[in-house]
Design a protein around this motif. Structure first.
Motif, PDB file in Angstrom:
ATOM      1  N   ASP A  12      14.650  11.343  37.490  1.00 39.09           N
ATOM      2  CA  ASP A  12      14.926   9.969  36.603  1.00 39.09           C
ATOM      3  C   ASP A  12      14.409   9.008  37.448  1.00 39.09           C
ATOM      4  OD1 ASP A  12      16.174  11.515  34.612  1.00 39.09           O
ATOM      5  OD2 ASP A  12      18.114  11.151  35.123  1.00 39.09           O
TER       6      ASP A  12
ATOM      7  N   LYS B 177      17.760  15.284  37.337  1.00 37.07           N
ATOM      8  CA  LYS B 177      18.228  14.132  37.368  1.00 37.07           C
ATOM      9  C   LYS B 177      17.557  13.213  38.530  1.00 37.07           C
ATOM     10  CE  LYS B 177      23.218  13.525  36.314  1.00 37.07           C
ATOM     11  NZ  LYS B 177      24.205  13.370  36.963  1.00 37.07           N
TER      12      LYS B 177
ATOM     13  N   ASN C  15      22.619  14.687  44.564  1.00 34.04           N
ATOM     14  CA  ASN C  15      23.105  14.913  43.053  1.00 34.04           C
ATOM     15  C   ASN C  15      24.218  15.987  42.956  1.00 34.04           C
ATOM     16  OD1 ASN C  15      21.772  12.637  42.085  1.00 34.04           O
ATOM     17  ND2 ASN C  15      19.838  14.047  41.159  1.00 34.04           N
TER      18      ASN C  15
END
Ligand SMILES: Nc1ncnc2c1ncn2[C@@H]1O[C@H](COP(=O)(O)OP(=O)(O)OP(=O)(O)O)[C@@H](O)[C@H]1O
Length: 368
Positions: free
Chosen positions: A344, A341, A315
């Motif tokens: 997720d 993230k 990321n």
């Protein structure tokens, strides 16, 4: 073995000193043949010639050369994983240090009686759910003790041809002996050594593999007690210890069983995370402890934490490439947003239900 090369004259003097023979033809012959060998290798060769009067020096030299070739082709190395690369597992590291690492590192301080009373062990079986660090522990033992590491996954040794699987087992142990002192690590031991006498073992192949394994392991015991320097130490890993033929778990074989769980302890979970990120460039504003304790699910294994840190890193790279923050990937800093993230759509390798089933199963096995 000492890695010192000698010129012709140095070899002549060394051979005269080492050989119990005044045969000048033998001396000249050996000066030629030992060109390119290291000091330690010449010493080993001389010792063999001195000890084996029933074989001619040429026969001994040929045997020595073929052993040397075998060793070069099968050379192993010590693993680079260190104890500090493994986060958490504090109790397990302590058990392994006391019963395995100390006796391997300081063999002279331990006696054969220590084995009888369980102070030292012949082998260790690490069992537990997937991704909890069993392979990592085996590699760290290799590194801590300075032992070569030979790893094999159970199914790799199995072969459809008659007798070949047993031969593969023999070859494996030979490779371990040639590379001793050495750790011989069996991943997925259950698939190599299932309970004998089961239906479905066509032609009794698996039974013969288990018998061969037992013969080889028992042979190691002799090697290890006669010469502590040429130790071969066996480590097994499995998610299904109940499937393994129980004769393998008797004294002198995989006689120390250690459960490696998915830890629920917050402190241990944080330590696993820290071990995984300690070499990564992390934003100093990111509160790592809060992230692990409050944001990460409770059923994560070490392998799951590893997947999350990898995802966070990806990321960060993507974020940096897409932004105009910098042109150099080297300036990558992983921040809180990257780690958030990473969670997720992330699901742990084992669901809560699967983990519970594993825990119940392992509790039953440990109480047996
Ligand atoms: N305690 C830990 N500390 C740091 N990293 C860990 C830990 N446990 C697991 N990992 C990470 O997870 C990866 C997989 O671990 P490992 O292969 O040792 O698990 P395993 O128990 O042998 O799994 P399996 O049963 O599936 O063979 C490791 O390479 C490492 O990156």
């Amino acid at each position: 073995m000492q890695k010192m090369s000698l010129d012709d004259e140095q070899r002549r003097l060394f051979l005269i000193d080492q050989l119990n023979s005044s045969d000048s033809d033998l001396l000249e012959n050996l000066i030629k043949k030992t060109s390119g060998l290291y000091l330690g290798e010449i010493k080993t060769l001389c010792d063999s010639i001195n000890l084996n009067s029933q074989l001619s020096p040429d026969e001994i030299f040929n045997k020595f050369q073929s052993n040397r070739k075998f060793q070069q082709e099968n050379r192993l190395k010590i693993e680079s994983i260190k104890w500090s690369d493994i986060g958490g597992l504090t109790d397990i590291k302590e058990i392994i240090t006391d019963t395995i690492i100390l006796p391997l590192k300081y063999p002279r301080l331990f006696t054969s009686t220590d084995k009888q009373i369980g102070l030292t062990r012949s082998g260790i079986l690490l069992y537990g759910p997937p991704g909890t660090g069993k392979t990592l522990l085996a590699k760290a033992i290799s590194n801590e003790c300075g032992l070569n590491f030979l790893s094999v996954k159970g199914p790799e040794l199995l072969d459809m041809y008659v007798g070949q699987s047993e031969q593969n087992v023999r070859n494996l142990f030979e490779k371990a002996r040639v590379n001793s002192p050495c750790i011989l690590f069996f991943d997925e031991l259950d698939s190599l050594a299932p309970v004998r006498g089961r239906a479905g073992d066509s032609g009794g192949v698996m039974d013969r593999v288990v018998s061969q394994l037992l013969t080889e392991i028992d042979g190691l015991d002799k090697l290890n007690t006669s010469d502590k320097i040429s130790q071969v130490f066996i480590i097994g890993a499995t998610n299904r210890p109940d499937l393994i033929d129980q004769s393998l778990l008797r004294p002198g074989r995989f006689d120390k069983l250690v459960y490696v769980p998915i830890t629920k302890s917050q402190d241990e979970r944080f330590k696993i995370f820290q071990a995984l990120v300690r070499k990564l460039p992390i934003d100093s504003k990111f509160d790592q402890e809060k992230y692990v304790l409050e944001k990460c699910p409770c059923n994560l294994s070490g392998a799951d934490f590893y997947a999350i840190t990898n995802k966070a890193r990806q990321n960060a790279i993507k974020r940096i490439i897409l932004s105009s923050e910098c042109n150099e990937i080297n300036d990558e800093i992983i921040n809180e947003e990257d780690f958030m993230k990473a969670l997720d759509n992330f699901s742990a390798n084992l669901s809560d239900q699967e983990l519970l089933e594993y825990e119940n199963y392992f509790t039953k096995f440990s109480n047996k």
